[in-house]
Design a protein around this motif. Structure first.
Motif, PDB file in Angstrom:
ATOM      1  N   LEU A   1      -2.061   4.353   0.561  1.00 57.24           N
ATOM      2  CA  LEU A   1      -2.051   4.951   1.885  1.00 57.24           C
ATOM      3  C   LEU A   1      -3.063   4.253   2.772  1.00 57.24           C
ATOM      4  O   LEU A   1      -4.041   3.700   2.282  1.00 57.24           O
ATOM      5  CB  LEU A   1      -2.443   6.430   1.770  1.00 57.24           C
TER       6      LEU A   1
ATOM      7  N   CYS B   1       6.199  19.999   9.912  1.00 57.35           N
ATOM      8  CA  CYS B   1       5.948  18.696   9.287  1.00 57.35           C
ATOM      9  C   CYS B   1       6.759  17.606   9.987  1.00 57.35           C
ATOM     10  O   CYS B   1       6.276  16.502  10.205  1.00 57.35           O
ATOM     11  CB  CYS B   1       6.308  18.729   7.805  1.00 57.35           C
ATOM     12  N   ARG B   2       7.992  17.938  10.312  1.00 56.58           N
ATOM     13  CA  ARG B   2       8.843  16.962  11.003  1.00 56.58           C
ATOM     14  C   ARG B   2       8.202  16.554  12.343  1.00 56.58           C
ATOM     15  O   ARG B   2       8.121  15.382  12.658  1.00 56.58           O
ATOM     16  CB  ARG B   2      10.226  17.578  11.239  1.00 56.58           C
TER      17      ARG B   2
ATOM     18  N   ALA C   1       5.357  14.264  11.745  1.00 55.76           N
ATOM     19  CA  ALA C   1       5.810  12.916  11.397  1.00 55.76           C
ATOM     20  C   ALA C   1       6.339  12.174  12.619  1.00 55.76           C
ATOM     21  O   ALA C   1       6.080  10.991  12.797  1.00 55.76           O
ATOM     22  CB  ALA C   1       6.877  12.987  10.314  1.00 55.76           C
TER      23      ALA C   1
ATOM     24  N   GLY D   1       3.724  10.530  14.341  1.00 55.70           N
ATOM     25  CA  GLY D   1       2.951   9.529  13.618  1.00 55.70           C
ATOM     26  C   GLY D   1       2.219  10.005  12.382  1.00 55.70           C
ATOM     27  O   GLY D   1       1.554   9.212  11.716  1.00 55.70           O
TER      28      GLY D   1
ATOM     29  N   VAL E   1       1.357  10.799   8.637  1.00 55.66           N
ATOM     30  CA  VAL E   1       1.798  10.145   7.405  1.00 55.66           C
ATOM     31  C   VAL E   1       2.003  11.211   6.334  1.00 55.66           C
ATOM     32  O   VAL E   1       1.145  12.070   6.130  1.00 55.66           O
ATOM     33  CB  VAL E   1       0.754   9.114   6.920  1.00 55.66           C
ATOM     34  N   TYR E   2       3.134  11.150   5.663  1.00 52.17           N
ATOM     35  CA  TYR E   2       3.468  12.160   4.651  1.00 52.17           C
ATOM     36  C   TYR E   2       3.510  11.583   3.256  1.00 52.17           C
ATOM     37  O   TYR E   2       4.030  10.506   3.031  1.00 52.17           O
ATOM     38  CB  TYR E   2       4.805  12.833   4.988  1.00 52.17           C
ATOM     39  N   CYS E   3       2.907  12.294   2.330  1.00 52.88           N
ATOM     40  CA  CYS E   3       2.949  11.861   0.948  1.00 52.88           C
ATOM     41  C   CYS E   3       2.942  13.088   0.042  1.00 52.88           C
ATOM     42  O   CYS E   3       1.990  13.852   0.020  1.00 52.88           O
ATOM     43  CB  CYS E   3       1.751  10.957   0.648  1.00 52.88           C
ATOM     44  N   LEU E   4       4.035  13.262  -0.687  1.00 47.93           N
ATOM     45  CA  LEU E   4       4.089  14.370  -1.644  1.00 47.93           C
ATOM     46  C   LEU E   4       3.705  13.831  -3.020  1.00 47.93           C
ATOM     47  O   LEU E   4       3.470  12.642  -3.198  1.00 47.93           O
ATOM     48  CB  LEU E   4       5.497  14.970  -1.695  1.00 47.93           C
TER      49      LEU E   4
END
Lengths: 597, 223
Positions: free
Chosen positions: A5, A316-317, A320, A323, A325-328
């Protein structure tokens, strides 16, 4: 490496629950660099909604020992301390799953009528079906078996934290004002039910309902109106309620000489109160209820299509889109603290620096927790074969059921039909929620016994539906069972729903507090609470945002897609003019399209 | 153009690995532009455009991933009610092609419409050093029963065709779309009505929502 990341952020949010997601969206919206992590492979944490398969997996994963980062030795600079994150504050307990139907799909076929979700069902079919089961407007359908439910897992949406929205509640207003409403669709709760003299009745909410209601006299209607007006006009601060500040809502109502039925409506259906509810709370709840009437549907409440777990995802959408950053599947190993500030987090061997850390209760280092809170939630989830209260069309029902005995808690029942996508045609999904005193199963037992038939179904009995919306199980069978118990009212015309599958569990109702040593830039988000709606989470998110960025707007309206100019597009290019529409028309189109999608 | 001429609105999803050109394809189709230096997608939500196929005009709402695909974290919410999916890979990067299986899987898991129409797109055919041949792409598409096309967002090759074929197939799939959902929206004086009261779709929250008459009265009106 693929999963590396970026390492610098303004805000790092850990956990994708409701509050966390709103804060993430709000920070991203004003241009902050946001990273949003979740250790799970799904969105929502304890707010999530799963399909049947996902729910089974979720339960499996709870049994497996949680991620442990004890061998982790971070490189620290002078004056820095490392606090290891712990998941000890989000423990799910007392899971009890049970099937009441046979495993194999080898049962005889029964006939059900093919129906629409819009529920325009002719009532005459009821009698028709009884006399002639082979009517030509029916189609053959197999019985529900364990195998069939598992096979059709995608058609179920099971909520961990089922919640409704008041039509003029905080969340609805926020969804509209922020333009996030475009990511979700809703169903209006079609009836508010209450249990009176052992019978379920629909509480009249609209003028038409009130006029059509024969159980309430004209005098009672006036009585009701007068009372509601006083709650509505000024709320709990009205002089009307002077002298009741330390009294209960019931004590106040008792002074009004209401008839039992009016008293019942107000107490149990509108204010959803017990005899312990304070006057202030009762009045405020009544006001909230009345305020939200008439905006979207027959009742003040809305239910999100596909379940409550959709709503965090909507935020969350937006995060995103701006800008974030998403990380599951990314664990928080711990936080780096220096001079009363959280400087960074460690995750997956990376050190990520931050200005603010927003963290859900499931990821806190124990060192900064003051108290773990006392409240817990008891939940019961049931897949049933018909509605607890049969109607001419499919209903979405809210029922508040006050305790029968002093050691019981009031239970909120939400019954969802196929049109919410909670379950396939022919089935219903029933959610029960109350404050925990014992285990979930024990806490809810008295309500389950009253409304549902949770006995194993004999596989050799042929079952026939009487109402297409609600049935896959025979009336005969039910009556036989009812007869055995010598139980409830009105079983002949309205047999109890048969439970096909049930699940009980206890969840934490978070009221965790941070202690004084907690760095001021760590912001704690609660998990699901006991309230019916989402207002607690919305207000908490607002507070957190204000603490981080006091002078910034909280989720101002996001532009529609047509208003956005893409990055690097210094001068807007020539306006695309397709399909003979002018630019103005296009904008209108966009707005309309947005409403429609 | 009169609103009534629009047959339906279709939700189209862009899916695929990062940097395969999803947003570029979208931008080329909508605005007929191409940006060589486009960074990771920021601010791209969805775009809409009208398109006429075989005399039927439909409106497309084409949803972009908003960069959430980067760590494979698209929300299930993204897939809801999608009627068409455009699965994009980069013909000069084999790994983006092999990942398509995974994306198809995601689509199957989260998309509630089982007959959603899929289009596999091999993008960036203007570039040299091709790693995935047309034959391979076609074979993949045949195996998974999807449509297939090769494109270049830079030269605009195949872009328009991609959307046209997809829409054509959707319109030919009964039950996947309904004009009913759209029509009641423009009633009487063009005001948005309570179209979703009984429909299969839920209601959208808007500020100026006008509830059906039978709903509009409540306790307060009685007073």
């Amino acid at each position: 490496m693929d999963d590396d990341l970026p390492t610098e952020y303004d805000v790092i949010v850990v956990g994708t629950g409701m509050t966390e997601s709103i804060v993430a969206a709000a920070a991203s919206r004003i241009g902050k660099r946001v990273l949003h992590l979740d250790s799970n492979e799904y969105y929502g944490g304890l707010w999530a909604t799963f399909n049947f398969d996902g729910f089974q997996k979720w339960m499996e994963d709870l049994k497996i020992s949680k991620h442990d980062s004890k061998d982790f030795k971070p490189d620290l600079e002078n004056g820095e301390t490392f606090l290891k994150a712990s998941n000890q504050y989000s423990t799910v307990e007392n899971i009890a799953e049970e099937w009441f139907i046979s495993h194999e799909a080898d049962l005889p076929l029964v006939l059900t009528k093919d129906t629409q979700t819009d529920g325009s069902n002719d009532t005459s079919s009821l009698t028709t079906e009884k006399t002639d089961e082979d009517k030509n407007d029916k189609k053959e359908t197999k019985h529900w078996s364990v195998d069939r439910i598992k096979k059709e897992y995608r058609r179920f949406n099971i909520d961990l934290a089922p919640k409704l929205l008041y039509a003029r509640g905080e969340l609805v207003e926020l969804l509209i004002s922020s333009n996030i409403a475009r990511y979700a669709e809703f169903r209006a709760v079609s009836r508010v039910a209450t249990c009176m003299d052992g019978k379920l009745i629909q509480v009249p909410c609209s003028r038409a309902d009130v006029f059509a209601n024969k159980t309430v006299s004209v005098i009672e209607k006036r009585m009701l109106m007068k009372l509601l007006t006083s709650c509505m006009d000024q709320g709990a601060d009205s002089p009307e309620f002077d002298g009741y500040h330390d009294k209960t809502f019931l004590e106040y109502l008792n002074t009004k000489n209401l008839t039992p039925i009016v008293n019942h409506y107000v107490m149990q259906a509108i204010a959803m109160s017990t005899d312990k509810t304070s006057c202030r709370d009762g009045v405020n709840r009544t006001k909230h209820f009345l305020n939200s009437l008439g905006r979207y549907g027959n009742t003040p409440f809305l239910w999100p299509m596909y379940g409550s777990g959709e709503l965090p995802q909507c935020f969350c959408r937006l995060c995103a889109v701006f800008g974030g950053v998403y990380c599951l599947k990314r664990h928080l190993d711990g936080v780096v603290v220096s001079e009363d500030k959280c400087k960074a987090i460690l995750t997956g061997k990376q050190r990520l620096s931050l200005e603010h850390l927003v963290v859900g209760q499931g990821h806190l280092p124990p060192e900064i927790v003051a108290s773990t809170g006392e409240n817990q939630i008891s939940r019961g989830i049931f897949i049933t074969d018909r509605s607890i209260m049969q109607g001419e069309k499919e209903n979405l029902t809210l029922l508040y059921y006050p305790p029968e005995e002093s050691d019981q808690e009031a239970v909120t029942v939400i019954e969802l039909g196929p049109s919410t996508n909670a379950c396939p045609q022919g089935l219903f999904m029933v959610h029960m929620t109350c404050k925990r005193t014992k285990t979930a199963q024990e806490d809810l037992a008295y309500v389950v016994k009253r409304f549902l038939c949770a006995k194993t179904l004999e596989s050799n009995v042929s079952r026939t539906p009487t109402d297409s919306h609600t049935q896959t199980v025979a009336t005969d069978q039910h009556q036989a069972q009812e007869g055995d118990k010598g139980a409830n009212e009105g079983t002949i015309e309205n047999p109890m729903p048969q439970v096909l599958w049930s699940l009980y569990l206890n969840l934490p109702a978070s009221d965790i507090k941070l202690n004084e040593s907690a760095p001021s830039n760590i912001h704690l988000c609660s998990g699901p609470d006991l309230d019916l709606d989402f207002d607690f989470a919305v207000n908490q998110a607002k507070e957190i945002f204000k603490a981080m960025y006091p002078s910034e707007d909280f989720l101002p309206r996001a532009p529609d897609p047509e208003e956005i100019i893409l990055e690097g597009e210094e001068i807007p290019g020539p306006k695309f003019e397709g399909d003979n529409t002018s630019g103005e028309n296009e904008k209108q189109d966009a707005e309309k399209a947005e409403k429609e999608e | 153009m009169d609103q009534d001429d629009v047959l339906t609105i279709l939700k189209i999803l862009m899916i695929g690995e990062t940097n395969v050109g999803k947003s570029s394809i979208l931008l080329r189709f909508i605005e007929d532009e191409f940006n060589d230096t486009m960074q990771n997608t920021v601010g791209m939500d969805y775009k809409s455009k009208k398109i006429t196929i075989d005399g039927n005009t439909v409106k497309l709402a084409i949803w972009d991933t908003a960069g959430q695909e980067r760590f494979r974290t698209l929300t299930p919410n993204y897939y809801r009610d999608g009627q068409g999916a455009i699965l994009v890979y980069d013909v000069t990067d084999r790994s983006t092609f092999t990942k398509l299986e995974m994306w198809l899987n995601e689509l199957y898991t989260y998309c509630n419409k089982t007959d959603i129409v899929k289009m596999v797109v091999g993008n960036k055919i203007d570039l040299p050093d091709r790693q995935v041949s047309t034959a391979e792409g076609l074979q993949f598409a045949r195996r998974h029963q999807t449509l297939y096309i090769e494109s270049s967002a830079k030269t605009a090759d195949g872009i328009k065709c991609c959307f046209e074929e997809l829409v054509q197939k959707i319109i030919q799939t009964p039950g996947l779309w309904d004009s009913y959902a759209y029509k009641p929206f423009y009633t009487a004086n063009g005001v948005s009505g309570p179209r979703n009261r009984t429909g299969r779709r839920g209601l959208k929250l808007t500020d100026d929502y006008e509830p059906d008459n039978s709903y509009s009265s409540c306790y307060c009106n009685l007073i």
